[in-house]
Structure formats: C-alpha cells, structure tokens
Design an enzyme around this catalytic site. Structure first.
Site, PDB file in Angstrom:
ATOM      1  N   ASP A 120       0.781  -1.158  -0.033  1.00  0.00           N
ATOM      2  CA  ASP A 120      -0.021  -0.013  -0.058  1.00  0.00           C
ATOM      3  C   ASP A 120       0.941   1.086   0.022  1.00  0.00           C
ATOM      4  OD1 ASP A 120      -2.338  -1.277  -0.098  1.00  0.00           O
ATOM      5  OD2 ASP A 120      -2.505  -1.384   2.362  1.00  0.00           O
ATOM      6  N   ASP A 137      -6.835  -1.292  -4.550  1.00  0.00           N
ATOM      7  CA  ASP A 137      -7.971  -1.119  -3.745  1.00  0.00           C
ATOM      8  C   ASP A 137      -9.057  -0.058  -4.212  1.00  0.00           C
ATOM      9  OD1 ASP A 137      -6.817  -2.730  -1.791  1.00  0.00           O
ATOM     10  OD2 ASP A 137      -5.763  -0.931  -0.703  1.00  0.00           O
TER      11      ASP A 137
END
Length: 166
Positions: A120, A137
C-alpha cells in the site's frame, strides 16, 4: 457468432491483464522510490508512504495471508463463473464493475503470493486519518460502488414496477 464471442472474451481478458499490469508496474517501478522516505504531495492531505499490509481492508486479519489468498481466489472464481454464465445478459456497467473488482483482486493476490503482503502507498489524511491503500483497492472500491448503483438502478427500473403490478 463464435468470432463475436471470441472477440468479446479477448477484450475482457485484455482489460483485466492491462489493469493488473498497470497496478503491478506501479508496485515495481514507482513504489521502491518511496520505500525509504514518504513523499508529500499535498501537505496534510496526500502522501505517498510505503506500507506492507499483511491483513485485509483497514488492516483486519493481520498475518492471515493464506486465508486472504483463499478468499481472494474464491471471489475471483465467483466473478469468472458469473461472467461466463451471465456476460451476454449483463449491462456494460455491471461488466466494468466486475472487471475492476477482479483486476484489483488479482493485483492484490499477486502481491500476497509474491511478497506475502499487499503493498500500500496512497496515504490520504485530509479530514480524518484514513488507512493507506493502493491502486488495486481503488479498482475494487470503484467496482463495488458501480455494481451497487447498477443493482439499485436495475431494481428500481425492472423489479420494482413488476412488484407494483402484483
């Protein structure tokens, strides 16, 4: 008819491969540049920060890589099965939403299988602290939003009038 089906499946597969490739290229080329030091884009709003997410959304289930791999494979399998059975019956919005969800899921699956965690890097803290996330995401979230809106629209236009007739 067969050529038309083959062309549609080629486009579907090509879109998924392209989206997953973009997501993975960002991980391979750009993420190493922020691994050591976060980069501020907009002070107090957007940072690029490296984070190894060993859990699911919002950090739930930390360390359960095998569980997330299994769930990921099941969801991807369900989407593929649905596409095979319903592709000619679904509208474009539903198709696009499923391709976004599947592409994001595949990209996060690649991360889990390759690294043991999801990479991330998008850190948004405009008004409240928000978990760090990635392009996959975003694809999954946009896909789910479009799918839900599409299902509500379908229900409103198709199902609701039928219920009123009864």
């Amino acid at each position: 008819m067969k050529n038309k089906l083959d062309k549609k499946w080629t486009i579907i597969i090509g879109v998924v491969i392209a989206l997953v490739a973009i997501m993975q290229i960002v991980n391979i080329v750009w993420v190493p540049q922020i691994k050591e030091t976060s980069k501020t884009v907009i002070q107090g709003v957007l940072n690029f920060s490296y984070y190894e997410n060993r859990g699911g959304a919002f950090g739930v289930g930390q360390g359960d890589t095998i569980g997330f791999v299994v769930i990921n494979l099941i969801v991807i399998g369900i989407i593929i099965r649905f596409l095979i059975l319903q592709r000619d019956k679904m509208d474009r919005k539903t198709l696009v939403s499923l391709l976004c969800i599947m592409s994001g899921g595949i990209s996060n699956l690649v991360d889990r299988l390759w690294h043991g965690y999801v990479i991330d890097y998008l850190d948004i803290n405009a008004l409240i602290p928000f978990p760090i996330f990635n392009l996959a995401d975003i694809g999954i979230t946009i896909g789910w939003i479009v799918l839900i809106v599409s299902l509500i629209h379908y229900w409103w236009k198709e199902v609701r009038p039928l219920k009123k007739q009864k």
